[in-house]
Design a protein around this motif. Structure first.
Motif, short mmCIF file in Angstrom:
data_model
loop_
_atom_site.label_atom_id
_atom_site.label_comp_id
_atom_site.label_asym_id
_atom_site.label_seq_id
_atom_site.Cartn_x
_atom_site.Cartn_y
_atom_site.Cartn_z
N MET A 72 16.47 -5.13 53.19
CA MET A 72 16.30 -3.68 53.08
C MET A 72 16.65 -2.97 54.39
O MET A 72 16.41 -3.50 55.48
CB MET A 72 14.87 -3.35 52.68
CG MET A 72 14.52 -3.77 51.26
SD MET A 72 15.48 -2.85 50.04
CE MET A 72 15.53 -4.05 48.72
N ILE A 73 17.18 -1.77 54.25
CA ILE A 73 17.63 -0.97 55.39
C ILE A 73 17.07 0.44 55.24
O ILE A 73 17.16 1.04 54.16
CB ILE A 73 19.17 -0.88 55.44
CG1 ILE A 73 19.79 -2.28 55.37
CG2 ILE A 73 19.65 -0.12 56.67
CD1 ILE A 73 21.25 -2.26 54.95
N LEU A 74 16.49 0.99 56.30
CA LEU A 74 16.04 2.38 56.30
C LEU A 74 17.25 3.26 56.57
O LEU A 74 17.91 3.12 57.60
CB LEU A 74 14.98 2.62 57.37
CG LEU A 74 14.53 4.07 57.56
CD1 LEU A 74 13.83 4.61 56.31
CD2 LEU A 74 13.61 4.19 58.78
N VAL A 75 17.56 4.15 55.62
CA VAL A 75 18.69 5.07 55.79
C VAL A 75 18.22 6.51 55.62
O VAL A 75 17.23 6.78 54.92
CB VAL A 75 19.84 4.79 54.79
CG1 VAL A 75 20.40 3.40 54.99
CG2 VAL A 75 19.38 4.99 53.35
N VAL A 76 18.93 7.43 56.28
CA VAL A 76 18.67 8.87 56.13
C VAL A 76 19.97 9.56 55.77
O VAL A 76 21.06 9.03 56.01
CB VAL A 76 18.08 9.48 57.42
CG1 VAL A 76 16.69 8.92 57.70
CG2 VAL A 76 19.01 9.25 58.62
N GLY A 77 19.85 10.75 55.22
CA GLY A 77 21.02 11.53 54.84
C GLY A 77 21.63 12.25 56.03
O GLY A 77 21.04 12.30 57.12
N PRO A 127 21.38 6.75 41.89
CA PRO A 127 20.95 8.15 41.87
C PRO A 127 20.04 8.51 43.04
O PRO A 127 20.06 9.65 43.52
CB PRO A 127 20.21 8.28 40.53
CG PRO A 127 19.86 6.90 40.13
CD PRO A 127 20.93 6.03 40.69
N ALA A 128 19.25 7.55 43.52
CA ALA A 128 18.41 7.80 44.68
C ALA A 128 19.27 8.08 45.91
O ALA A 128 19.04 9.04 46.66
CB ALA A 128 17.48 6.61 44.94
N LEU A 129 20.28 7.24 46.11
CA LEU A 129 21.18 7.44 47.24
C LEU A 129 21.92 8.77 47.14
O LEU A 129 22.13 9.45 48.15
CB LEU A 129 22.20 6.29 47.30
CG LEU A 129 21.74 5.02 48.01
CD1 LEU A 129 22.66 3.86 47.67
CD2 LEU A 129 21.68 5.23 49.52
N ALA A 130 22.32 9.13 45.92
CA ALA A 130 23.03 10.40 45.73
C ALA A 130 22.20 11.58 46.22
O ALA A 130 22.73 12.52 46.84
CB ALA A 130 23.41 10.57 44.27
N GLY A 166 22.78 14.12 49.27
CA GLY A 166 22.77 15.56 49.03
C GLY A 166 21.68 16.32 49.76
O GLY A 166 21.66 17.57 49.73
N GLY A 167 20.74 15.60 50.40
CA GLY A 167 19.70 16.27 51.18
C GLY A 167 18.47 16.63 50.37
O GLY A 167 17.52 17.22 50.91
N GLN A 168 18.42 16.28 49.07
CA GLN A 168 17.23 16.57 48.28
C GLN A 168 16.04 15.73 48.74
O GLN A 168 14.90 16.16 48.64
CB GLN A 168 17.50 16.32 46.79
CG GLN A 168 18.38 17.38 46.12
CD GLN A 168 19.85 17.05 46.25
OE1 GLN A 168 20.24 16.19 47.03
NE2 GLN A 168 20.69 17.77 45.51
N GLY A 218 31.05 4.92 54.46
CA GLY A 218 31.65 6.23 54.31
C GLY A 218 30.98 7.31 55.12
O GLY A 218 31.41 8.48 55.08
N GLY A 219 29.93 6.96 55.87
CA GLY A 219 29.24 7.95 56.70
C GLY A 219 28.38 8.92 55.91
O GLY A 219 27.95 9.95 56.44
N LYS A 220 28.10 8.58 54.65
CA LYS A 220 27.29 9.49 53.82
C LYS A 220 25.80 9.35 54.11
O LYS A 220 25.03 10.29 53.89
CB LYS A 220 27.58 9.24 52.34
CG LYS A 220 29.01 9.57 51.95
CD LYS A 220 29.27 9.28 50.48
CE LYS A 220 30.69 9.62 50.08
NZ LYS A 220 30.95 9.31 48.65
N VAL A 221 25.38 8.16 54.54
CA VAL A 221 24.01 7.95 55.01
C VAL A 221 24.07 7.19 56.33
O VAL A 221 25.05 6.49 56.61
CB VAL A 221 23.14 7.17 53.99
CG1 VAL A 221 22.98 7.93 52.69
CG2 VAL A 221 23.70 5.78 53.74
N ARG A 222 23.01 7.34 57.15
CA ARG A 222 22.95 6.65 58.44
C ARG A 222 21.88 5.56 58.41
O ARG A 222 20.72 5.86 58.09
CB ARG A 222 22.64 7.63 59.56
CG ARG A 222 23.81 8.52 59.95
CD ARG A 222 23.49 9.33 61.20
NE ARG A 222 22.46 10.33 60.96
CZ ARG A 222 21.31 10.40 61.61
NH1 ARG A 222 21.00 9.49 62.53
NH2 ARG A 222 20.45 11.37 61.35
N PRO A 223 22.23 4.32 58.75
CA PRO A 223 21.22 3.28 58.82
C PRO A 223 20.46 3.36 60.14
O PRO A 223 21.07 3.46 61.21
CB PRO A 223 22.06 2.00 58.74
CG PRO A 223 23.38 2.36 59.36
CD PRO A 223 23.59 3.82 59.02
#
Length: 322
Positions: free
Chosen positions: A125-130, A188-191, A195-197, A214-219
């Motif tokens: 598991m990896i902690l990621v943020v938007g 859908p969670a990642l989406a 999207g910042g929701q 793709g740089g859409k989330v940051r680990p």
């Protein structure tokens, strides 16, 4: 003399029968149950390993997707199946560890109904943020969440999933109060994190690799004893002072509990050989899985230690899916 020779040959054939039967397995197609829909990590493992397994044993390996009940539907079916090695199941943490603590009533018993064959792979598991998150790293994210108790939400692939419980573990170890937002799957969670929701989630590399690349989330940190070779610059939680934050989706093969030991041994040797095939091994690594392939006894010992660790967390936090 002829009579004596005939009796000796008959006796020899009786002694040889078990060995011959063992060598003959399998003599027909193997049905491989996957408790998730096609396209996910468990499905990928079954199809990738199953294809090589089929070549090795000279029999078809038929993958049968049976999602439902947080894996309980397929687990209950395998528990009732003939104990002959011809029906196997991809079983993860939910099947073998979490479900007995999450549900008051379960249609199968991991300990009584299922026998471990091998752990096929780990999905750390990896902690990621938007992209909207201003957290500079995992320590900063934790500090910001701690400063606003209840003010930070986190997404998961579903209530009771490894992704959900990995974040619950971090909350306990870091003293955080965050609000869980469950989704029906990691995608859908990642989406919504993108999207910042929802600002953050724990995700496995297999599901999140495309979003990370793709740089859409940051680990920010990995819940693994060591850094991941695919993310060498991302620290472990242990490096940040949270040594107990280790979490992964574990996917193994199990069979009905009454399956003969010699059949389990044959399955184990063949599946481990398939995992160690260079092409299969590389495909697993590329997908984001840490290949394992251990003995039934090693898998059983791991399940025992994981059960003690995670069921205590689930019960302490009073998490239930009933």
């Amino acid at each position: 003399m002829k009579h004596v020779l005939a009796v000796a040959l008959a006796a020899l054939s009786l002694v040889a029968t078990p060995s011959t039967a063992q060598q003959a397995f399998p003599t027909k197609p193997i049905r491989w149950l996957v408790p998730y829909a096609a396209g996910g990590g468990s499905d990928f493992l079954a199809r990738t390993i199953g294809q090589r397994l089929s070549t090795q044993v000279g029999q078809p390996v038929l993958v049968d997707n049976k999602p439902g009940g947080n894996t309980a539907l397929a687990a209950a079916e395998i528990a009732r199946a003939a104990a002959d090695g011809y029906t196997v199941l991809s079983a993860d943490n939910g099947t073998m560890v979490f479900n007995p603590a999450l549900y008051k009533s379960l249609s199968y018993s991991p300990a009584k109904d299922l026998a471990p064959v091998t752990l096929m792979g780990r999905f750390p598991m990896i902690l990621v943020v938007g992209p909207a998150s201003d957290a500079t790293g995992a320590r900063d994210f934790i500090a910001k969440a701690k400063a606003k108790p209840g003010g930070t939400n986190f997404a998961s692939a579903g209530a009771g999933s490894p992704h959900h419980l990995a974040m619950e573990l971090l909350k306990v170890e870091a003293g955080l109060f965050m609000v869980h937002v469950p989704y029906r799957g990691a995608a859908p969670a990642l989406a919504d994190v993108v999207g910042g929701q929802v600002p953050a989630m724990m995700v496995d590399l297999a599901a999140g690799a495309g979003f990370i690349k793709g740089g859409k989330v940051r680990p920010l940190a990995v819940a693994n004893p060591t850094r991941l070779p695919q993310l060498p610059d991302v620290p472990t939680f242990a490096e940040l002072g949270f040594k107990n934050v280790e979490a992964a989706a574990l996917v193994g093969m199990v069979v009905p509990a009454a399956t003969p030991p010699e059949v389990i041994d044959t399955l184990n040797k063949q599946v481990v050989a398939a995992i160690r095939d260079p092409a299969v091994h590389q495909r697993m690594v590329d997908f984001g899985v840490e290949p394992v392939g251990n003995t039934p006894a090693q898998f059983a010992a791991l399940l025992q230690s994981e059960t003690a660790r995670w069921q205590k967390l689930i019960r302490d936090l009073k998490i239930t899916l009933d």
